[in-house]
Motif scaffolding. Structure first.
Motif, mmCIF file in Angstrom:
data_model
loop_
_atom_site.group_PDB
_atom_site.id
_atom_site.type_symbol
_atom_site.label_atom_id
_atom_site.label_comp_id
_atom_site.label_asym_id
_atom_site.label_seq_id
_atom_site.Cartn_x
_atom_site.Cartn_y
_atom_site.Cartn_z
ATOM 1 N N ALA A 52 -1.711 15.654 -11.256
ATOM 2 C CA ALA A 52 -0.862 16.770 -11.682
ATOM 3 C C ALA A 52 0.426 16.835 -10.865
ATOM 4 C CB ALA A 52 -1.634 18.080 -11.576
ATOM 5 N N ILE A 53 0.340 16.601 -9.553
ATOM 6 C CA ILE A 53 1.550 16.749 -8.723
ATOM 7 C C ILE A 53 2.407 15.489 -8.681
ATOM 8 C CG2 ILE A 53 0.626 18.606 -7.257
ATOM 9 C CD1 ILE A 53 0.466 16.216 -5.053
ATOM 10 N N THR A 54 1.851 14.335 -9.060
ATOM 11 C CA THR A 54 2.658 13.103 -9.041
ATOM 12 C C THR A 54 3.053 12.644 -10.442
ATOM 13 O OG1 THR A 54 0.684 11.693 -9.128
ATOM 14 C CG2 THR A 54 1.567 12.218 -6.929
ATOM 15 N N THR A 69 6.767 10.858 -6.132
ATOM 16 C CA THR A 69 7.275 12.155 -5.693
ATOM 17 C C THR A 69 6.272 13.261 -5.978
ATOM 18 O OG1 THR A 69 8.387 12.401 -7.808
ATOM 19 C CG2 THR A 69 9.706 11.512 -6.000
ATOM 20 N N LEU A 70 6.434 14.337 -5.224
ATOM 21 C CA LEU A 70 5.506 15.472 -5.308
ATOM 22 C C LEU A 70 6.176 16.612 -6.057
ATOM 23 C CD1 LEU A 70 3.659 16.857 -2.130
ATOM 24 C CD2 LEU A 70 4.184 18.216 -4.138
ATOM 25 N N ALA A 99 -1.615 20.443 0.336
ATOM 26 C CA ALA A 99 -2.370 21.352 1.195
ATOM 27 C C ALA A 99 -1.487 22.544 1.546
ATOM 28 C CB ALA A 99 -2.803 20.629 2.465
ATOM 29 N N PRO A 100 -2.028 23.775 1.450
ATOM 30 C CA PRO A 100 -1.230 24.949 1.801
ATOM 31 C C PRO A 100 -0.739 24.863 3.245
ATOM 32 C CG PRO A 100 -3.382 25.605 0.912
ATOM 33 C CD PRO A 100 -3.391 24.115 1.021
ATOM 34 N N ALA A 139 0.860 -1.191 0.000
ATOM 35 C CA ALA A 139 0.000 0.000 0.000
ATOM 36 C C ALA A 139 0.892 1.236 0.000
ATOM 37 C CB ALA A 139 -0.916 -0.007 1.225
ATOM 38 N N VAL A 140 0.492 2.226 -0.762
ATOM 39 C CA VAL A 140 1.245 3.487 -0.826
ATOM 40 C C VAL A 140 0.257 4.656 -0.745
ATOM 41 C CG1 VAL A 140 3.120 2.538 -2.246
ATOM 42 C CG2 VAL A 140 1.130 3.597 -3.372
ATOM 43 N N HIS A 141 0.799 5.848 -0.456
ATOM 44 C CA HIS A 141 -0.045 7.046 -0.533
ATOM 45 C C HIS A 141 0.501 7.988 -1.597
ATOM 46 C CE1 HIS A 141 2.639 10.034 1.311
ATOM 47 N NE2 HIS A 141 3.099 9.036 2.047
ATOM 48 N N LEU A 142 -0.359 8.805 -2.135
ATOM 49 C CA LEU A 142 0.021 9.783 -3.168
ATOM 50 C C LEU A 142 -0.177 11.203 -2.632
ATOM 51 C CD1 LEU A 142 -0.240 7.122 -4.857
ATOM 52 C CD2 LEU A 142 -1.150 8.517 -6.713
#
Ligand code: MV4
Length: 660
Positions: free
Chosen positions: A307-309, A333-334, A244-245, A221-224
């Motif tokens: 878009a960010i990954t 990566t972000l 998130a800002p 399991a991974v998170h994005l």
């Protein structure tokens, strides 16, 4: 990989899923309802199967019809999109029983997360932070009050069966507890037939931050990373972004770990989202987030994560369902920042009521250069009351949040829609608000700033009237001069009288706009104000400047109505016509359009009928008055697309005439 996939959905998400499926070489199969015969997602698919009536319960919610469509077409897999059947465990079961791969989690995971208090229990035991409080069988007032005291005020009383804020009561002090409890129980009983409640510590200035997770069939399991969906109105998301800002790296890591733990604890597989409520009263801290619920589907806002990954989430879903393994967490990566806005057919001036009708004009700016637009409808398509009125999702990606934010605001201001009202200008104002710009957001943002964000009520501004007047004159001049149809700029005399007067009607008032052309420019006087500018009309495009502001507007004259779209805002103005004594709607020659939103109370014409100029065709009830729509000329009726009782929007087609 599967040879084919059926998408059990419609609109933008059906199109988006099929786009990736096609890229991976899968045959794509759409399903559609009566209302969607000519829908875009049907046109996109390799094959399409009709599954029933327009109401969702007669088509997109029919498990039997969808499984039958999959059998007929030999679909190897079914992607449910979001909404409709996407979180129905019985649908996942039915797919399994039919030997078709369900592109989603196991039915058991859907069931486990569907019960909100049980879900909280499961993930809490797995070590995921949950909001402190009490949930238990002892529902006596004494016990609940004692637990509220132990939790510490302020607390939130929530209905166990609840969701969407129903049966929720904030209590700030012990003295108010019993009364609030009675209210919450009454509301919960009325709404859910179940008055059990739970007590939670009230999270002040809550932010909605969610983590995208994926799990494969091999125990990985991974998170994005996270998405911030704090900009909501009545639990309806308006703007979402990733990351998130103000998110500290330590908190991001803690939230990602917690989300992965939750996914592993329930034997998850595929794409899921763990929603957290975040206490932003003292900034973002690694100990300030709490599990709220898990969504066991792909979400509307998944493009900001893409878009960010740089990853395609639908591709990951398909590969996982086909048995492939996930990439390791370290490979994810972000990069940069992405902001998404939901463009809705709704009317901000009428409490955001869905605005249904035909999209007479739909112009979305070009995608590319960090702009992505996922649309479900095209110009000419209808927004109906049958489905969600979202027109498109607009996503901007930039190196920084500010770059993405400004890019998205500009794109929303360039959106041009006529036929239905939209939230484009409202969203653009949210994006340009100093509070949003500085990242000072929480779920109360929109309510708190509604005064600044809401459209100005009442008549059109002087500037709008000035532009509409100039456009009207340019359009008339263009028609009068065959040698130079458009772009009339010099040597042009307006009747030669020194000035022209264009009059608009607003309620029972007539507003005069005086136009002169000093030195080849334009001078427009309206209501005591004067605007100088340089303007040209090219087709429907009005460009130049007025009063020192640049102008890039779309205008259309149809009969006595002038539609002007600028900065994402559409204004429909009525030209004063001394000969126009009835309520004849804007006449485009081949149709009679509704002049305003209202209800059809009488239909007096039928297809095939020959009518005389001035003949009553239909009666519209609007603003507590009845308006008779009449024939603009002697014509033959081809079609009457409305019936008695229909709600119509401004610009809806009421009557279609046969070719003259
Ligand atoms: C809360 C909360 C503050 N404290 N719980 C709203 C809908 C429901 N699913 C949960 N909600 C909230 N729960 C505690 N303990 C504030 C909200 C809330 C909210 C949460 C997420 C997104 C938007 C929201 C808007 C208003 C209130």
């Amino acid at each position: 990989m599967f040879p084919s996939v059926l998408v059990a959905n419609r609109g933008e998400i059906a199109r988006r899923v099929m786009r990736t499926a096609r890229r991976l070489g899968l045959r794509t199969i759409a399903v559609y309802s009566d209302a969607d015969r000519d829908a875009w997602h049907v046109a996109d698919a390799d094959e399409a199967v009709h599954i029933g009536g327009s109401a969702a319960k007669d088509s997109y919610l029919r498990i039997d019809a969808i499984i039958e469509a999959a059998r007929q077409t030999g679909a190897a897999a079914i992607h449910p999109g979001y909404g409709f059947l996407s979180e129905k465990a019985e649908f996942a079961d039915a797919c399994a029983a039919a030997g078709i791969a369900f592109i989603g989690p196991p039915a058991s995971a859907i069931r486990a997360m569907g019960l909100k208090d049980a879900a909280k229990d499961i993930v809490g035991k797995a070590g995921v932070p949950v909001v402190p409080g009490y949930q238990g069988d002892d529902q006596s007032t004494e016990r609940l009050q004692a637990e509220a005291g132990r939790t510490g005020y302020p607390v939130l009383i929530k209905a166990v069966a609840g969701g969407g804020g129903k049966g929720m009561r904030r209590v700030d002090a012990e003295a108010e507890f019993v009364k609030a409890l009675e209210g919450a129980k009454r509301e919960a009983m009325a709404a859910f037939g179940d008055d059990r409640v739970l007590i939670e510590k009230y999270v002040t200035r809550p932010r909605h931050i969610e983590i995208q997770v994926f799990a494969d069939a091999h125990g990985n399991a991974v998170h994005l990373f996270e998405r911030d969906c704090s900009l909501q109105r009545r639990h309806q998301k308006v703007i979402e972004e990733a990351p998130a800002p103000g998110m500290p790296e330590a908190m991001r890591a803690a939230m990602g770990d917690a989300a992965v733990k939750a996914a592993l604890a329930i034997g998850y597989r595929g794409a899921g989202t763990i929603e957290f409520i975040v206490d932003s009263s003292e900034g973002l801290r690694p100990d300030g987030f709490f599990f709220m619920e898990m969504n066991t589907r792909l979400q509307v806002e998944h493009p900001v994560t893409e878009a960010i990954t740089g990853l395609d989430l639908v591709e990951l879903q398909l590969r996982i369902a086909a048995g492939e393994a996930l990439p390791p967490q370290s490979a994810i990566t972000l990069c940069g920042h992405a902001v998404e806005a939901r463009l809705y057919a709704e009317d901000p001036a009428k409490n955001f009521l869905p605005s249904i009708g035909t999209l007479r004009r739909l112009h979305l700016p070009a995608a590319g250069d960090g702009v992505r637009i996922d649309a479900g409808v095209r110009e000419g398509d209808a927004v109906t009351m049958f489905y969600d009125p979202m027109i498109a999702k607009v996503v901007a990606h930039g190196t920084t949040r500010d770059e993405a934010r400004q890019k998205l605001a500009r794109v929303m201001e360039e959106v041009e829609v006529a036929g239905v009202r939209t939230n484009a200008a409202f969203v653009a104002k949210c994006l340009r608000h100093p509070g949003f710009a500085s990242g000072d957001i929480d779920t109360g943002f929109i309510d708190r700033h509604m005064k600044e964000l809401a459209p100005k009520p009442g008549a059109a501004s002087g500037e709008t009237l000035a532009l509409a007047a100039v456009a009207t004159l340019l359009e008339s001049a263009g028609k009068a001069d065959a040698a130079s149809p458009w772009a009339v700029e010099d040597g042009f005399r307006l009747g030669g009288a020194g000035f022209d007067l264009v009059e608009f009607v607003s309620g029972d008032e007539t507003i005069g706009v005086r136009v002169t052309r000093p030195a080849g420019g334009w001078r427009v006087e309206v209501g005591g104000a004067a605007f100088d500018g340089a303007l040209r009309l090219n087709g429907n495009r009005l460009t130049g400047s007025l009063g020192g502001r640049s102008v890039h507007a779309w205008v259309e004259r149809a009969g006595n109505t002038v539609t002007l779209i600028r900065d994402g805002e559409t204004r429909v103005l009525a030209l004063f016509d001394p000969f126009d004594v009835d309520d004849t709607a804007a006449d485009t020659g081949s149709t009679v359009l509704s002049p305003m939103p209202g209800k059809i109370v009488q239909v007096l014409a039928e297809p095939g009928q020959q009518v005389k100029r001035g003949a009553a065709l239909a009666v519209l009830e609007a603003m507590k008055m009845e308006h008779t729509l009449t024939a603009p000329a002697d014509r033959k009726i081809a079609e009457v697309p409305v019936s008695v009782g229909d709600q119509v929007t401004e610009g809806s087609v009421i009557i279609r005439f046969a070719e003259a």
